[in-house]
Motif scaffolding. Structure first.
Motif, PDB file in Angstrom:
ATOM      1  N   HIS A  44       0.846  -1.199   0.000  1.00 28.04           N
ATOM      2  CA  HIS A  44       0.000   0.000   0.000  1.00 28.04           C
ATOM      3  C   HIS A  44       0.878   1.244   0.000  1.00 28.04           C
ATOM      4  O   HIS A  44       1.996   1.226   0.506  1.00 28.04           O
ATOM      5  CB  HIS A  44      -0.913   0.016   1.233  1.00 28.04           C
ATOM      6  CG  HIS A  44      -2.037   1.001   1.130  1.00 28.04           C
ATOM      7  ND1 HIS A  44      -1.906   2.333   1.491  1.00 28.04           N
ATOM      8  CD2 HIS A  44      -3.315   0.861   0.700  1.00 28.04           C
ATOM      9  CE1 HIS A  44      -3.055   2.951   1.290  1.00 28.04           C
ATOM     10  NE2 HIS A  44      -3.929   2.091   0.813  1.00 28.04           N
ATOM     11  N   LEU A  45       0.338   2.331  -0.576  1.00 29.65           N
ATOM     12  CA  LEU A  45       1.058   3.600  -0.634  1.00 29.65           C
ATOM     13  C   LEU A  45       0.129   4.742  -0.230  1.00 29.65           C
ATOM     14  O   LEU A  45      -1.059   4.724  -0.560  1.00 29.65           O
ATOM     15  CB  LEU A  45       1.578   3.868  -2.052  1.00 29.65           C
ATOM     16  CG  LEU A  45       2.619   2.894  -2.608  1.00 29.65           C
ATOM     17  CD1 LEU A  45       2.628   2.932  -4.123  1.00 29.65           C
ATOM     18  CD2 LEU A  45       3.994   3.233  -2.073  1.00 29.65           C
ATOM     19  N   ASP A  46       0.695   5.715   0.488  1.00 30.42           N
ATOM     20  CA  ASP A  46      -0.041   6.934   0.833  1.00 30.42           C
ATOM     21  C   ASP A  46       0.679   8.117   0.204  1.00 30.42           C
ATOM     22  O   ASP A  46       1.898   8.271   0.386  1.00 30.42           O
ATOM     23  CB  ASP A  46      -0.077   7.154   2.350  1.00 30.42           C
ATOM     24  CG  ASP A  46      -0.992   6.175   3.063  1.00 30.42           C
ATOM     25  OD1 ASP A  46      -1.430   5.196   2.432  1.00 30.42           O
ATOM     26  OD2 ASP A  46      -1.249   6.380   4.260  1.00 30.42           O
ATOM     27  N   PHE A  47      -0.058   8.960  -0.513  1.00 28.71           N
ATOM     28  CA  PHE A  47       0.502  10.164  -1.105  1.00 28.71           C
ATOM     29  C   PHE A  47      -0.248  11.379  -0.575  1.00 28.71           C
ATOM     30  O   PHE A  47      -1.479  11.347  -0.443  1.00 28.71           O
ATOM     31  CB  PHE A  47       0.381  10.143  -2.634  1.00 28.71           C
ATOM     32  CG  PHE A  47       1.138   9.025  -3.297  1.00 28.71           C
ATOM     33  CD1 PHE A  47       2.508   9.126  -3.512  1.00 28.71           C
ATOM     34  CD2 PHE A  47       0.481   7.874  -3.715  1.00 28.71           C
ATOM     35  CE1 PHE A  47       3.204   8.101  -4.141  1.00 28.71           C
ATOM     36  CE2 PHE A  47       1.171   6.845  -4.340  1.00 28.71           C
ATOM     37  CZ  PHE A  47       2.535   6.961  -4.549  1.00 28.71           C
ATOM     38  N   GLN A  48       0.487  12.452  -0.308  1.00 24.33           N
ATOM     39  CA  GLN A  48      -0.132  13.701   0.147  1.00 24.33           C
ATOM     40  C   GLN A  48       0.022  14.769  -0.916  1.00 24.33           C
ATOM     41  O   GLN A  48       1.127  15.009  -1.412  1.00 24.33           O
ATOM     42  CB  GLN A  48       0.506  14.173   1.454  1.00 24.33           C
ATOM     43  CG  GLN A  48      -0.121  15.446   1.999  1.00 24.33           C
ATOM     44  CD  GLN A  48       0.537  15.915   3.284  1.00 24.33           C
ATOM     45  OE1 GLN A  48       1.548  15.369   3.707  1.00 24.33           O
ATOM     46  NE2 GLN A  48      -0.033  16.937   3.906  1.00 24.33           N
ATOM     47  N   ARG A  49      -1.078  15.427  -1.256  1.00 19.55           N
ATOM     48  CA  ARG A  49      -1.019  16.518  -2.222  1.00 19.55           C
ATOM     49  C   ARG A  49      -0.225  17.696  -1.653  1.00 19.55           C
ATOM     50  O   ARG A  49      -0.261  17.951  -0.448  1.00 19.55           O
ATOM     51  CB  ARG A  49      -2.431  17.001  -2.584  1.00 19.55           C
ATOM     52  CG  ARG A  49      -3.315  15.928  -3.219  1.00 19.55           C
ATOM     53  CD  ARG A  49      -4.671  16.521  -3.603  1.00 19.55           C
ATOM     54  NE  ARG A  49      -5.605  15.503  -4.071  1.00 19.55           N
ATOM     55  CZ  ARG A  49      -6.537  14.955  -3.310  1.00 19.55           C
ATOM     56  NH1 ARG A  49      -6.672  15.331  -2.041  1.00 19.55           N
ATOM     57  NH2 ARG A  49      -7.345  14.034  -3.806  1.00 19.55           N
ATOM     58  N   VAL A  50       0.472  18.387  -2.523  1.00 14.23           N
ATOM     59  CA  VAL A  50       1.201  19.580  -2.100  1.00 14.23           C
ATOM     60  C   VAL A  50       0.710  20.771  -2.904  1.00 14.23           C
ATOM     61  O   VAL A  50       0.287  20.638  -4.053  1.00 14.23           O
ATOM     62  CB  VAL A  50       2.727  19.410  -2.276  1.00 14.23           C
ATOM     63  CG1 VAL A  50       3.237  18.250  -1.454  1.00 14.23           C
ATOM     64  CG2 VAL A  50       3.102  19.216  -3.745  1.00 14.23           C
ATOM     65  N   SER A  51       0.768  21.937  -2.264  1.00 17.06           N
ATOM     66  CA  SER A  51       0.360  23.184  -2.910  1.00 17.06           C
ATOM     67  C   SER A  51       1.593  24.026  -3.175  1.00 17.06           C
ATOM     68  O   SER A  51       2.495  24.118  -2.332  1.00 17.06           O
ATOM     69  CB  SER A  51      -0.618  23.955  -2.018  1.00 17.06           C
ATOM     70  OG  SER A  51      -0.824  25.260  -2.515  1.00 17.06           O
ATOM     71  N   ASP A  52       1.636  24.649  -4.338  1.00 14.95           N
ATOM     72  CA  ASP A  52       2.792  25.463  -4.719  1.00 14.95           C
ATOM     73  C   ASP A  52       3.080  26.578  -3.713  1.00 14.95           C
ATOM     74  O   ASP A  52       4.217  27.022  -3.570  1.00 14.95           O
ATOM     75  CB  ASP A  52       2.576  26.093  -6.099  1.00 14.95           C
ATOM     76  CG  ASP A  52       2.652  25.048  -7.214  1.00 14.95           C
ATOM     77  OD1 ASP A  52       3.220  23.970  -6.967  1.00 14.95           O
ATOM     78  OD2 ASP A  52       2.141  25.328  -8.315  1.00 14.95           O
TER      79      ASP A  52
END
Length: 206
Positions: free
Chosen positions: A90-98
């Protein structure tokens, strides 16, 4: 900054049974969360993500997750592996904001150690107390690694967090917590041991 594109698909079915079926089909279940958008369940080709995760950049770079051409910038936040199989579970990704400062772990690359006074001195042990550090910066400033130049490292010297040369726009949050958090990164010290002192003349032999 190099672009690292990871192609993904939306994952419709959820739950342990669905995840097991995905894995048998050569896919890895994952989730993307953070930002103003709701979490999204996705799936990724196992063979491709297995190759990607063997690279250092996979853990410390901004990744472009592409869902049918819709690209979201993310950081890897968690990876679960099988305890003994070569399999990602399993993988968890977090969105990033510029425009938002992020925190991420960045590897340290030690260079010129063998050219240093400590590196050229017999019986000296150079210890890398840390191999990565947590940085705070905007996504555009995130380094893939921080270089630690040890060319001037002397015997008995200690390189602390505050001695690291950071790229523009990058900070070490740990240093804001006080002097006690300015921990050692590299230590060069004489190895313990060596030849024993000769026994004093007339001393008792054991």
């Amino acid at each position: 900054m190099a672009n690292h594109v990871i192609n993904v698909e939306r994952r419709e079915a959820e739950g342990k049974g669905a995840s097991r079926r995905l894995r048998r089909a050569g896919k890895v279940p994952a989730i993307v969360y953070g930002g103003e958008l709701p979490p999204v369940s996705i799936q990724i080709d196992h063979e491709k993500i297995w190759l990607a995760q063997q690279n250092e950049w996979f853990y410390s770079s901004i990744l472009d997750l592409s869902l049918n051409g819709d690209v979201q910038k993310v950081l890897l936040r968690d990876i679960q592996r099988h305890p003994y199989k070569q399999q990602i579970l399993h993988l968890d990704f977090q969105r990033v904001s510029d425009n938002e400062v992020l925190r991420a772990s960045v590897p340290l690359h030690f260079v010129n150690e063998e050219k240093s006074p400590a590196g050229k001195t017999a019986g000296v042990v150079i210890m890398h107390e840390l191999t990565e550090v947590t940085v705070a910066c905007l996504p555009k400033d995130l380094p893939t690694a921080i270089e630690v130049d040890l060319s001037d490292l002397a015997v008995g010297a200690v390189v602390h967090l505050s001695d690291l040369k950071l790229p523009a726009g990058v900070e070490l949050p740990e240093l804001k917590l006080g002097p006690d958090h300015d921990v050692a990164v590299v230590v060069a010290k004489q190895a313990a041991g060596g030849e024993e002192e000769p026994a004093a003349e007339g001393g008792e032999q054991k």
